[in-house]
Structure formats: C-alpha cells, structure tokens
Motif scaffolding. Structure first.
Motif, PDB file in Angstrom:
ATOM      1  N   CYS A 146       0.856  -1.188   0.000  1.00 46.27           N
ATOM      2  CA  CYS A 146       0.000   0.000   0.000  1.00 46.27           C
ATOM      3  C   CYS A 146       0.891   1.235   0.000  1.00 46.27           C
ATOM      4  O   CYS A 146       2.076   1.155   0.352  1.00 46.27           O
ATOM      5  CB  CYS A 146      -0.970   0.019   1.179  1.00 46.27           C
ATOM      6  SG  CYS A 146      -0.216   0.414   2.758  1.00 46.27           S
ATOM      7  N   SER A 147       0.334   2.348  -0.421  1.00 41.71           N
ATOM      8  CA  SER A 147       1.120   3.570  -0.496  1.00 41.71           C
ATOM      9  C   SER A 147       0.227   4.767  -0.177  1.00 41.71           C
ATOM     10  O   SER A 147      -0.907   4.838  -0.651  1.00 41.71           O
ATOM     11  CB  SER A 147       1.692   3.695  -1.914  1.00 41.71           C
ATOM     12  OG  SER A 147       2.543   4.799  -1.964  1.00 41.71           O
ATOM     13  N   LEU A 148       0.710   5.663   0.643  1.00 42.05           N
ATOM     14  CA  LEU A 148      -0.042   6.888   0.959  1.00 42.05           C
ATOM     15  C   LEU A 148       0.707   8.074   0.360  1.00 42.05           C
ATOM     16  O   LEU A 148       1.840   8.362   0.754  1.00 42.05           O
ATOM     17  CB  LEU A 148      -0.159   7.060   2.473  1.00 42.05           C
ATOM     18  CG  LEU A 148      -0.980   5.996   3.201  1.00 42.05           C
ATOM     19  CD1 LEU A 148      -0.914   6.206   4.700  1.00 42.05           C
ATOM     20  CD2 LEU A 148      -2.437   6.026   2.742  1.00 42.05           C
ATOM     21  N   ASN A 149       0.042   8.726  -0.596  1.00 39.99           N
ATOM     22  CA  ASN A 149       0.656   9.868  -1.270  1.00 39.99           C
ATOM     23  C   ASN A 149       0.467  11.122  -0.417  1.00 39.99           C
ATOM     24  O   ASN A 149      -0.631  11.399   0.050  1.00 39.99           O
ATOM     25  CB  ASN A 149      -0.002  10.016  -2.658  1.00 39.99           C
ATOM     26  CG  ASN A 149       0.568  11.174  -3.407  1.00 39.99           C
ATOM     27  OD1 ASN A 149       0.148  12.309  -3.235  1.00 39.99           O
ATOM     28  ND2 ASN A 149       1.543  10.891  -4.242  1.00 39.99           N
ATOM     29  N   PHE A 150       1.554  11.874  -0.220  1.00 45.01           N
ATOM     30  CA  PHE A 150       1.496  13.029   0.687  1.00 45.01           C
ATOM     31  C   PHE A 150       0.579  14.134   0.138  1.00 45.01           C
ATOM     32  O   PHE A 150      -0.151  14.758   0.894  1.00 45.01           O
ATOM     33  CB  PHE A 150       2.900  13.580   0.963  1.00 45.01           C
ATOM     34  CG  PHE A 150       3.825  12.605   1.670  1.00 45.01           C
ATOM     35  CD1 PHE A 150       3.318  11.593   2.481  1.00 45.01           C
ATOM     36  CD2 PHE A 150       5.206  12.694   1.539  1.00 45.01           C
ATOM     37  CE1 PHE A 150       4.156  10.691   3.137  1.00 45.01           C
ATOM     38  CE2 PHE A 150       6.058  11.800   2.191  1.00 45.01           C
ATOM     39  CZ  PHE A 150       5.537  10.794   2.981  1.00 45.01           C
ATOM     40  N   ASN A 151       0.628  14.385  -1.171  1.00 44.36           N
ATOM     41  CA  ASN A 151      -0.267  15.411  -1.742  1.00 44.36           C
ATOM     42  C   ASN A 151      -1.721  15.064  -1.456  1.00 44.36           C
ATOM     43  O   ASN A 151      -2.534  15.915  -1.114  1.00 44.36           O
ATOM     44  CB  ASN A 151      -0.115  15.465  -3.262  1.00 44.36           C
ATOM     45  CG  ASN A 151       1.019  16.372  -3.698  1.00 44.36           C
ATOM     46  OD1 ASN A 151       1.602  17.075  -2.879  1.00 44.36           O
ATOM     47  ND2 ASN A 151       1.332  16.351  -4.977  1.00 44.36           N
ATOM     48  N   GLU A 152      -2.033  13.782  -1.630  1.00 42.72           N
ATOM     49  CA  GLU A 152      -3.424  13.337  -1.510  1.00 42.72           C
ATOM     50  C   GLU A 152      -3.920  13.351  -0.065  1.00 42.72           C
ATOM     51  O   GLU A 152      -5.028  13.771   0.220  1.00 42.72           O
ATOM     52  CB  GLU A 152      -3.467  11.910  -2.032  1.00 42.72           C
ATOM     53  CG  GLU A 152      -4.760  11.480  -2.681  1.00 42.72           C
ATOM     54  CD  GLU A 152      -4.579  10.079  -3.233  1.00 42.72           C
ATOM     55  OE1 GLU A 152      -5.264   9.190  -2.732  1.00 42.72           O
ATOM     56  OE2 GLU A 152      -3.697   9.885  -4.116  1.00 42.72           O
ATOM     57  N   HIS A 153      -3.058  12.906   0.867  1.00 41.76           N
ATOM     58  CA  HIS A 153      -3.528  12.707   2.241  1.00 41.76           C
ATOM     59  C   HIS A 153      -3.048  13.757   3.233  1.00 41.76           C
ATOM     60  O   HIS A 153      -3.657  13.924   4.285  1.00 41.76           O
ATOM     61  CB  HIS A 153      -3.076  11.332   2.756  1.00 41.76           C
ATOM     62  CG  HIS A 153      -3.634  10.191   1.975  1.00 41.76           C
ATOM     63  ND1 HIS A 153      -4.853   9.623   2.250  1.00 41.76           N
ATOM     64  CD2 HIS A 153      -3.143   9.533   0.904  1.00 41.76           C
ATOM     65  CE1 HIS A 153      -5.088   8.648   1.391  1.00 41.76           C
ATOM     66  NE2 HIS A 153      -4.075   8.574   0.556  1.00 41.76           N
ATOM     67  N   PHE A 154      -1.955  14.422   2.953  1.00 42.12           N
ATOM     68  CA  PHE A 154      -1.370  15.282   3.988  1.00 42.12           C
ATOM     69  C   PHE A 154      -1.083  16.697   3.489  1.00 42.12           C
ATOM     70  O   PHE A 154      -0.127  17.344   3.926  1.00 42.12           O
ATOM     71  CB  PHE A 154      -0.081  14.618   4.542  1.00 42.12           C
ATOM     72  CG  PHE A 154      -0.316  13.204   4.979  1.00 42.12           C
ATOM     73  CD1 PHE A 154      -1.120  12.921   6.071  1.00 42.12           C
ATOM     74  CD2 PHE A 154       0.221  12.140   4.262  1.00 42.12           C
ATOM     75  CE1 PHE A 154      -1.380  11.616   6.454  1.00 42.12           C
ATOM     76  CE2 PHE A 154      -0.017  10.830   4.630  1.00 42.12           C
ATOM     77  CZ  PHE A 154      -0.834  10.558   5.726  1.00 42.12           C
ATOM     78  N   SER A 155      -1.946  17.192   2.581  1.00 43.09           N
ATOM     79  CA  SER A 155      -1.713  18.539   2.042  1.00 43.09           C
ATOM     80  C   SER A 155      -1.885  19.598   3.131  1.00 43.09           C
ATOM     81  O   SER A 155      -1.419  20.727   2.985  1.00 43.09           O
ATOM     82  CB  SER A 155      -2.669  18.807   0.875  1.00 43.09           C
ATOM     83  OG  SER A 155      -3.983  18.672   1.343  1.00 43.09           O
ATOM     84  N   HIS A 156      -2.516  19.212   4.277  1.00 43.97           N
ATOM     85  CA  HIS A 156      -2.682  20.189   5.368  1.00 43.97           C
ATOM     86  C   HIS A 156      -1.337  20.628   5.966  1.00 43.97           C
ATOM     87  O   HIS A 156      -1.292  21.562   6.753  1.00 43.97           O
ATOM     88  CB  HIS A 156      -3.629  19.662   6.456  1.00 43.97           C
ATOM     89  CG  HIS A 156      -3.297  18.283   6.946  1.00 43.97           C
ATOM     90  ND1 HIS A 156      -3.715  17.149   6.305  1.00 43.97           N
ATOM     91  CD2 HIS A 156      -2.584  17.859   8.015  1.00 43.97           C
ATOM     92  CE1 HIS A 156      -3.282  16.073   6.953  1.00 43.97           C
ATOM     93  NE2 HIS A 156      -2.593  16.479   7.995  1.00 43.97           N
ATOM     94  N   TYR A 157      -0.243  19.970   5.583  1.00 40.28           N
ATOM     95  CA  TYR A 157       1.077  20.446   6.033  1.00 40.28           C
ATOM     96  C   TYR A 157       1.609  21.563   5.127  1.00 40.28           C
ATOM     97  O   TYR A 157       2.704  22.070   5.352  1.00 40.28           O
ATOM     98  CB  TYR A 157       2.079  19.277   6.073  1.00 40.28           C
ATOM     99  CG  TYR A 157       1.829  18.360   7.269  1.00 40.28           C
ATOM    100  CD1 TYR A 157       2.338  18.670   8.529  1.00 40.28           C
ATOM    101  CD2 TYR A 157       1.054  17.217   7.128  1.00 40.28           C
ATOM    102  CE1 TYR A 157       2.087  17.848   9.619  1.00 40.28           C
ATOM    103  CE2 TYR A 157       0.792  16.390   8.216  1.00 40.28           C
ATOM    104  CZ  TYR A 157       1.321  16.714   9.464  1.00 40.28           C
ATOM    105  OH  TYR A 157       1.063  15.906  10.546  1.00 40.28           O
ATOM    106  N   GLY A 158       0.853  21.898   4.088  1.00 41.73           N
ATOM    107  CA  GLY A 158       1.271  22.995   3.194  1.00 41.73           C
ATOM    108  C   GLY A 158       2.328  22.568   2.186  1.00 41.73           C
ATOM    109  O   GLY A 158       3.024  23.406   1.611  1.00 41.73           O
ATOM    110  N   ILE A 159       2.458  21.258   1.973  1.00 38.25           N
ATOM    111  CA  ILE A 159       3.503  20.752   1.060  1.00 38.25           C
ATOM    112  C   ILE A 159       2.964  20.624  -0.359  1.00 38.25           C
ATOM    113  O   ILE A 159       1.755  20.594  -0.586  1.00 38.25           O
ATOM    114  CB  ILE A 159       4.015  19.360   1.519  1.00 38.25           C
ATOM    115  CG1 ILE A 159       2.835  18.387   1.781  1.00 38.25           C
ATOM    116  CG2 ILE A 159       4.865  19.482   2.757  1.00 38.25           C
ATOM    117  CD1 ILE A 159       2.398  17.521   0.729  1.00 38.25           C
ATOM    118  N   LYS A 160       3.902  20.552  -1.315  1.00 39.10           N
ATOM    119  CA  LYS A 160       3.567  20.131  -2.673  1.00 39.10           C
ATOM    120  C   LYS A 160       4.587  19.066  -3.037  1.00 39.10           C
ATOM    121  O   LYS A 160       5.786  19.280  -2.861  1.00 39.10           O
ATOM    122  CB  LYS A 160       3.635  21.326  -3.630  1.00 39.10           C
ATOM    123  CG  LYS A 160       3.272  20.919  -5.027  1.00 39.10           C
ATOM    124  CD  LYS A 160       2.986  22.103  -5.936  1.00 39.10           C
ATOM    125  CE  LYS A 160       2.596  21.608  -7.308  1.00 39.10           C
ATOM    126  NZ  LYS A 160       3.659  20.860  -7.990  1.00 39.10           N
TER     127      LYS A 160
END
Ligand code: XUL
Length: 533
Positions: free
Chosen positions: A37-51
């Motif tokens: 499985c894989s969790l993409n940061f853009n998809e799941h954790f954009s609340h950190y202000g990352i791209k």
C-alpha cells in the motif's frame, strides 16, 4: 510454516508498505509479496502545506524542507490502513525500513522519553509534536549549502580528500553541509539538539520507541562517515559543527537487530510484541537489495522523484569525475550511485505543459524516431545534481515549443543519455539493467533506456524495490539471528521477472542513432555548463 516480513519506505512524495511471506517447504523456502500500500502526501497530507512532499521555497534560496510530523502522521495512517485492509499483523516477524537519503531530523532532550512512553490511546502526531529542536527537516532536494560545502572541503584538504575519506565530494544535499548551515544560522536551536537522525533512522526509532543508530548504507550520504572504516570520521565531524559527535549514535550495520516493536504498535495495531526492528537504510541502498543487485554484473536504475543509477561494488571505488557517490550496501559491501534530481518532476512538467495523459505521453514515445533529429533538451526544470547546475533553467536546441511529441521525446532521451554518459567512468557495459520506481511501469520509457544503454531492461512486479528491499533485509536479519546462513542472493533471486514478455530488448537501428545523439548531447551539455560557470 509461513512467516511475514514488512518493509516501509518513507520517500519524498509518499510512504509505502510492502509485506512478503516466506513459505518453508522441507529444506527449501520461497518468498513472495503478499501486500502493498502507499499513501501519497499530496493526496492525504496537504494540510502540512507541502507540494509533492516538500514545503514551498518561498525565499527562492534553494532550500528544500519537509515537516517530520507529516512522516509521523503517514506512518500511523499506514498502520490504520493495514488494519482496515484486514492485514494480520500478528505474524509479522520483523520490520525493515528505508528513507529518502540525506534528510535529517533534529530531536530535543524530550524525544527519548516521548518515544519510550507512547500511549496507544492517543495519536503519534499528538504525542510527538514537542520532540523537535528544528520544526522542518532539510531533504535531498536542497541546494542551498554551497558555502558550507566549500568550508568543509577546505577544512578537510580539498575535494579529492573529502571524496577519499567519505566516498563523495561535498554535495549541497548531504547531511554534513546541512548540519553546518543549521549550526551557523541558528546556534541556539543547534545547541538544543540532542540527537540527529536521518529519515531512515527516525522511522524505525518511532517503531521501536527508542532512538536508533544510523546504518552504514545511509551514513555514507552525509560527508561525515569514514567510508572504509564505516565509522564517524572525527575530522569530518569537527569540520562540520562543534559538539556534533555527541548528537550522533555510533554507526551500525544494516543487518543487525536493533530492537522490538514498541507497545504503542503492538497494542494499537496487533503487531506481536516480539516483532523485531532492524536499522533503517537509505532508499537507494534498499533498492539495491530489492532489485537483487547483491553482486556485480547488473546495473540498477530507479525512476522515482529522483532518477538514480547504481551498481553493487565489492570494494569502494571513487569516481574520478567527482559526480558519483559510494554508499554502503546493506550486504556489508558498497554501491556506486549517480543521482539526477530532474526525474519524475521533469517528466511531469512536460506532461502537464501539453496537458497530456500518461497514455498520450507514452504514445508520443512509441511513434518517435530515435535521436529526435538531433533536437536536444537539457532538462534542468529544477537545479541539478549531475551535472551540477545550481540555477534551474531548461535549455532547448532546435525544439519546437508547440510540438508535444518532440518535447516528450526530448526529455526522455535527455534523461537516459545523461545517465549513460555520466556513468561512463564506471567502465560497465551491462547486458542487463534492472529497473524500479513509478516510471518503470512505462514500457516506452524502458524502450528508450534499452536503446540508449544497448542493454536488456527488466522490471519487477512491484515498482517499489526500496520497500521490497527492506522487507528482504528484515527476513535476512531474522534468519541470520536464528543461525540460518541464507545468502541475500538466495533471498532476492525470485523477484525479477525474467519471462520473455518482461524483457525490453535494444533495437539495433535505434542504438546506433542514440549513440550518435549522445555525442551531440555531450557537446551541448559541455557548452551549457561552460556558459554558466
Ligand atoms: C540519492 C538521493 C535521492 C534520494 C531520493 O543520493 O539524493 O535519490 O535518496 O529519495
């Protein structure tokens, strides 16, 4: 009897899990991947202000930072996902981890206690928010430490001396220059730093509830480790920042057992309390194992956020051009590596510029005439590591800016040609290349690779050799601790698909055209580099 082993890969844009199962049949055993499985940061954790996993470089100084709390949240989310997917974690014997290389996490005096006392009734993010001496972590995409590289290089006697000592010349993204910059810019926060982890040692530290040492594979990417002794070089530590040795645990071997899983993970997610944790390593050393490159003869290429080209080395061999690195291999040997920053993000930039789907992108390549009529793109969408380009800027020769197909072909031929050209010093003429990374699923890209290198290209069922390599490392450590002398070679042999339909073969006419193209590319790149000096 079956046993399971887990690999976790904390990379730039995602956190992924690979679980393998070992099935013993009499005196033979074989293993296979049973879950990914894989969790993409853009998809799941954009609340950190990352791209794409990185905070925006608003000041334009070449800094690349990521929030370590995002990696923490992703780790816990992956365990929730496995639970939701019905994965039985109780039979996982051991977990191996890999991380994007060079990225560092700065922990304060409360970290040890916080990690050791995690309660399963609260989240990791909540419990670990106070453990940092520095809120954001510099990562491998950072190009802001040229001054510090020059200072360390001078203190250690010049580029050749640094390379002979640490396996690489000083590079902007390497952890030593990053630590020096932190010390110079914020001496008070540096002083409050009790422990410095790499991403690859931070993740297993959370899993085991104690701060774990850095392994010799990833330790080699810091300009701080003596590459032949696989110990910290006190000269390099001193040239970097005062008091640094007290902030680093001694280097460890990748195949040792470092601890067991903390009660947080056993109670909350049902891992067995005896589930072992091994030291983490870098994503590239881990991919070396996952691709089965545990002996010489085959070249590995990873087409991920960065593109990397690597090969197993029995002994350290230093690149006379100073562009490559020698890292530790998790087998206890070494690896040579070249890193190209303009990997997937450059491919995506071209795809997005012409609003193409990946299918359209591939069909542009399948119709291309190799060599692109000598039209060339130097694809420096971002700053570049190989060759060293510290100011981003794409340079085009003869390319029509409205022609999507020509641009697609130009970026892929440039990437493959650059890899082949800059690895010439290795003197390898591989008959086969094993590939991994997201873009290794794209047959048209692999065809260009086969033609540029004049070699067969083979991929795996998984595109995440780093996660697989960490699961295999976990398996190897457990078997070794149980007195079973199984070689890495035996453990990895089954994961490359050698069936006829998985082999991309070079095409003679295209090989000749791309050989000629390489010489034109070489001249254009030289001219460009001379112009930006
Ligand atoms: C290797 C490097 C990159 C990162 C990406 O030296 O900088 O490949 O490891 O994750």
């Amino acid at each position: 009897m079956t046993q399971k082993f887990m690999g976790i890969d904390s990379s730039t844009q995602s956190l992924s899990v690979t679980i393998i199962e070992q099935i013993d049949q009499g005196d033979k055993c074989f293993s296979k991947i049973i879950y990914e499985c894989s969790l993409n940061f853009n998809e799941h954790f954009s609340h950190y202000g990352i791209k794409d996993g990185v905070l925006p470089d608003t000041a334009g100084t070449g800094e690349a930072l990521s929030p370590p709390q995002m990696w923490v949240e992703a780790l816990e989310a992956a365990f929730h996902k496995m639970k939701d997917d019905g994965v039985d974690l109780s039979s996982v014997q051991c977990i191996g981890t890999a991380g994007q290389q060079h990225g560092s996490v700065y922990l304060n005096s409360t970290a040890s206690e916080a990690l050791g006392g995690l309660s399963p009734t609260a989240s990791l993010v909540e419990q670990l928010k106070g453990i940092y001496a520095r809120a954001n972590s510099p990562i491998w995409m950072d190009s802001s430490t040229s001054v510090e590289c020059a200072e360390i290089t001078e203190a250690l006697g010049g580029p050749k001396a640094v390379c002979a000592l640490t396996g690489s010349e000083c590079f902007e993204r390497f952890t030593g220059p990053q630590i020096r910059k932190f010390y110079k810019n914020d001496v008070s926060a540096y002083t409050k730093t009790f422990d410095i982890c790499l991403v690859s040692s931070f993740i297993p530290s959370i899993l085991s509830g104690k701060i774990l040492p850095i392994d010799s594979g990833d330790g080699a990417g810091m300009n701080l480790m003596d590459i032949t002794k696989k110990e910290w070089s006190y000269d390099a530590l001193e040239a970097t920042a005062p008091g640094l040795s007290s902030k680093l645990l001694p280097i460890t071997a990748s195949h040792s057992i470092a601890g067991t899983v903390s009660p947080f993970f056993s109670k909350k997610f049902g891992l067995h309390p005896d589930c072992k944790i091994i030291p983490g390593t870098g994503d590239n050393p881990s991919s070396l194992v996952g691709l089965g490159l545990v002996k010489t003869g085959v070249l590995g290429i990873s087409l991920g956020t960065s593109d990397t080209l690597f090969a197993f080395l029995p002994q350290p061999v230093v690149d006379p051009t100073g562009q490559s690195h020698v890292y530790g291999s998790p087998t206890g040997h070494y690896m040579a590596l070249l890193c190209f920053k303009n990997g997937s993000l450059a491919r995506e930039a071209v795809k997005n510029q012409f609003a193409l789907s990946w299918d359209n992108f591939s069909s542009c390549l399948s119709k291309a005439v190799p060599g692109n009529k000598s039209c060339i793109m130097l694809p420096f969408f971002d700053t570049e590591i190989v060759p060293r380009v510290l100011k981003a800027g794409v340079k085009k020769y003869g390319i029509d800016d409205s022609d999507a197909a020509q641009n697609v072909q130009a970026v892929i031929e440039a990437q493959m040609t650059s890899m082949a050209m800059h690895s010439e010093w290795m003197g390898l003429t591989p008959k086969q290349i094993y590939v991994t990374g997201g873009a290794s699923a794209n047959k048209q890209i692999l065809q260009v690779m086969a033609n540029v290198f004049n070699a067969e290209v083979l991929s795996q069922e998984t595109t995440n050799a780093s996660g697989l390599g960490s699961a295999v490392r976990a398996q190897h450590a457990v078997l070794k601790a149980a007195g079973q002398d199984v070689s890495f070679d035996e453990l990895v042999s089954g994961y490359i698909n050698t069936s006829e339909e998985n082999i991309t073969r070079p095409q003679a006419e295209a090989v000749a055209a791309l050989k000629a193209f390489r010489e034109i590319y070489r001249v254009k790149e030289r001219e460009y580099l001379a112009g930006i000096q």
